[in-house]
Design a protein around this motif. Structure first.
Motif, mmCIF file in Angstrom:
data_model
loop_
_atom_site.group_PDB
_atom_site.id
_atom_site.type_symbol
_atom_site.label_atom_id
_atom_site.label_comp_id
_atom_site.label_asym_id
_atom_site.label_seq_id
_atom_site.Cartn_x
_atom_site.Cartn_y
_atom_site.Cartn_z
ATOM 1 N N ALA A 63 9.285 71.047 16.222
ATOM 2 C CA ALA A 63 8.467 70.062 15.595
ATOM 3 C C ALA A 63 8.620 68.697 16.064
ATOM 4 C CB ALA A 63 8.735 70.175 13.920
ATOM 5 N N GLU A 115 6.208 67.040 19.956
ATOM 6 C CA GLU A 115 4.976 66.378 20.110
ATOM 7 C C GLU A 115 5.115 64.882 19.290
ATOM 8 O OE1 GLU A 115 1.468 68.473 19.246
ATOM 9 O OE2 GLU A 115 1.946 70.006 20.218
ATOM 10 N N ARG A 116 5.973 64.879 18.486
ATOM 11 C CA ARG A 116 6.300 63.538 17.772
ATOM 12 C C ARG A 116 6.880 62.548 18.926
ATOM 13 N NH1 ARG A 116 9.153 66.472 13.369
ATOM 14 N NH2 ARG A 116 7.542 66.757 11.482
ATOM 15 N N SER A 172 4.375 61.596 21.376
ATOM 16 C CA SER A 172 3.768 60.691 20.906
ATOM 17 C C SER A 172 3.910 59.112 20.841
ATOM 18 C CB SER A 172 2.946 61.059 19.461
ATOM 19 O OG SER A 172 4.099 60.886 18.477
ATOM 20 N N ASP A 197 5.970 79.786 20.116
ATOM 21 C CA ASP A 197 4.417 79.223 19.644
ATOM 22 C C ASP A 197 3.899 78.751 18.353
ATOM 23 O OD1 ASP A 197 3.513 78.835 22.539
ATOM 24 O OD2 ASP A 197 2.510 80.649 22.685
ATOM 25 N N HIS A 198 4.676 79.558 17.464
ATOM 26 C CA HIS A 198 4.137 79.701 16.089
ATOM 27 C C HIS A 198 4.830 79.012 15.033
ATOM 28 C CE1 HIS A 198 1.323 82.408 18.180
ATOM 29 N NE2 HIS A 198 0.350 81.885 17.458
ATOM 30 N N GLY A 256 4.748 74.239 14.446
ATOM 31 C CA GLY A 256 3.511 73.329 14.308
ATOM 32 C C GLY A 256 2.900 72.691 15.660
ATOM 33 N N ARG A 257 3.052 73.604 16.658
ATOM 34 C CA ARG A 257 2.525 72.997 18.127
ATOM 35 C C ARG A 257 0.918 72.840 17.891
ATOM 36 N NH1 ARG A 257 -0.596 75.744 21.535
ATOM 37 N NH2 ARG A 257 -0.293 77.561 20.105
ATOM 38 N N LYS A 258 0.678 71.719 18.313
ATOM 39 C CA LYS A 258 -0.939 71.269 18.300
ATOM 40 C C LYS A 258 -1.573 70.831 19.600
ATOM 41 C CE LYS A 258 -0.328 69.429 13.417
ATOM 42 N NZ LYS A 258 -0.484 68.105 12.686
ATOM 43 N N ARG A 259 -0.797 70.212 20.364
ATOM 44 C CA ARG A 259 -1.490 69.542 21.723
ATOM 45 C C ARG A 259 -0.982 70.432 22.947
ATOM 46 N NH1 ARG A 259 -3.001 64.282 20.234
ATOM 47 N NH2 ARG A 259 -3.707 63.879 22.368
ATOM 48 N N SER A 291 -0.008 73.489 25.430
ATOM 49 C CA SER A 291 -0.691 74.808 25.642
ATOM 50 C C SER A 291 0.090 75.906 25.202
ATOM 51 C CB SER A 291 -0.939 74.825 27.012
ATOM 52 O OG SER A 291 -1.633 73.869 27.491
#
Length: 500
Positions: free
Chosen positions: A72, A75-76, A79, A112-113, A116-119, A121
């Motif tokens: 989690a 990606e934070r 960003s 992968d799941h 909370g992967r969003k961006r 691949s």
């Protein structure tokens, strides 16, 4: 002459956990002081594998909560620091006789799941006989799996947290060791080198491998908690492949290691897991570890390497909570926060364990604990969205920023502009100012390091030696000759007064 300073929170340790806590606390309005015995990020926090990752192998040890928290955070952190954190694809070749194919697929499905992967691949299966990632490998590898994690410049992550803390009012004191801690009625009296004394409402012990030593200074016991010091070593060799994929390799002894593109011209290989029993003042990869990493790489790559090919090696000691695991690689990478009982008086919060990826969440949790004891401390977290210095541009905007930098400073080469953006992000413009030619940047020390950049590192990033600049603020030490290094050292010594 003694100097006495009052503060709300005194943090001992200038590694990633101490830096993250200092930044979070300063942003909540506390008066913060950070004491670091050496240079910033001088230890474990600049000797990692330089990944923001969930820890795929931790799934084998059933550390699902730690993996979820880490995933989690990927990606934070990307960003808020898109200049020093960027996505990376890892290739895991399947090798018969090691972990079965179904287990790899299951682990990667969970990876992968659950976070909370969003961006980033998703995982996909590769035919290594046709894919570019298969070309550097020995013949016989047919199937591979490509998955996503992130790369980070670890030392700069520490620096940027401390820079932001300082911009919010914190006082950062590298090369200043805590020498005594006395609990008073209204807080802590902390003595430090240089005859300095600090009166703090609360103390955070984020000393990493020396966390128990700091408890000893405070005459506090660890309640039976034991630390396990595990050394992780890495080697850097000339580039072994020409693409941007990284590798996640398995070994017959059950361990794993990475091979990662590094500083354009090199490959980073690591890490080991060895119990460390020596002093903390001299941590380095030993000959057995270097040979082990070379042998591991030679199991996979067609281009063979030997210890004499290693251009640089480094090692760090991970301060892990001793959970009784038999093998060092099985010891938990989770963390524990211990807040002294209220009945004992002024708060002392000690940080045990942890990993680079979870530092921001750890800091948020630490401030939540301290808020129970420090009146007026906000309980509202803020670091999950506020960019680190230089990181105020879109997550996927690094390439566009490189183009912008080269357009404004046409004397920069592509490699030079890439290095600057990946070190400083938007701060590039503050460093280069209105320069129109290389000569405008002052003295050129070689390999794109100019007086403008050195001035910035000395005045804004607490650098005071050539090693600080070449091995922690940048990695230009891989390129500098001994003559160039000595010239830089002389210039720094002659100009230290100007940076004070």
């Amino acid at each position: 002459m003694r100097h006495e300073t009052d503060c709300d929170l005194l943090v001992i340790g200038g590694g990633i956990n101490g830096a993250g806590i200092a930044r979070d606390a300063a942003g909540r309005g506390l008066r913060v002081v950070v004491l670091e015995a050496g240079d910033i990020a001088r230890g474990t926090s600049s000797a990692s594998t330089k990944l923001i990752h969930g820890g795929l192998r931790y799934l084998e040890h059933h550390e699902f909560g730690l993996v979820r928290e880490s995933l989690a955070e990927r990606e934070r952190l990307w960003s808020i620091a898109p200049h020093i954190v960027w996505p990376m694809r890892f290739v895991l070749p399947y090798q018969k006789g090691l972990r079965p194919r179904w287990l790899l697929r299951l682990g990667l499905f969970l990876y992968d799941h659950i976070g909370g992967r969003k961006r980033l691949s998703a995982t996909r299966t590769l035919d290594l006989r046709k894919h570019v990632a298969g070309k550097p490998l020995k013949p016989g590898f047919r199937t591979g799996f490509a998955y996503s994690d992130c790369w980070v410049d670890d030392a700069r992550m520490v620096l940027l947290n401390l820079r932001d803390a300082a911009d919010r009012g914190a006082r950062i004191l590298p090369r200043t060791a805590a020498t005594g801690l006395i609990r008073m009625k209204t807080g802590w009296r902390v003595s430090a080198t240089g005859g300095q004394t600090f009166h703090a409402r609360a103390v955070v012990n984020a000393a990493g491998p020396a966390v128990l030593d700091v408890l000893g200074l405070a005459k506090v016991t660890s309640d039976g908690l034991r630390m396990r010091l595990v050394r992780g070593s890495h080697i850097v060799v000339p580039r072994l492949f020409d693409h941007d994929f990284s590798y996640f390799f398995q070994l017959p002894d059950g361990r794993i290691f990475f091979a990662i593109p590094y500083e354009r011209d090199f490959t980073l290989i690591g890490t080991t897991d060895v119990d460390h029993t020596g002093p903390l003042s001299d941590i380095r990869a030993d000959s057995d570890e270097i040979a082990y990493l070379c042998e591991g790489a030679n199991r996979y790559f067609a281009l063979q390497i030997k210890p004499s090919d290693v251009v640089w090696s480094f090692a760090g000691v991970r301060p892990l909570v001793d959970d009784g695991s038999g093998r060092p690689e099985a010891a938990t990478r989770g963390y524990r926060l211990d807040l002294s009982p209220e009945a004992d008086g002024a708060p002392l919060l000690s940080v045990f364990g942890g990993k680079l990826t979870t530092y921001r969440h750890l800091a948020d949790s630490a401030l939540a604990l301290l808020a129970q004891r420090l009146l007026g401390l906000s309980t509202t977290g803020w670091t999950d969205s506020a960019p680190l210095p230089g990181g105020d541009f879109p997550m996927e905007g690094a390439n566009a920023l490189m183009t912008q930098v080269r357009d404004r400073y046409p004397f920069l080469t592509e490699a030079w502009s890439e290095r600057l953006v990946r070190c400083y992000g938007m701060t590039c413009f503050d460093i280069l100012k209105d320069a129109r030619t290389l000569n405008d940047c002052g003295r050129h020390f070689g390999h794109g390091l100019t007086q403008y950049e050195v001035d910035h590192l000395m005045t804004r990033e607490w650098a005071s030696t050539a090693d600080d600049i070449l091995w922690r603020r940048t990695k230009l030490g891989l390129l500098f000759t001994s003559v160039e290094t000595e010239a830089l050292a002389v210039w720094i010594a002659d100009n230290k007064g100007d940076a004070a």
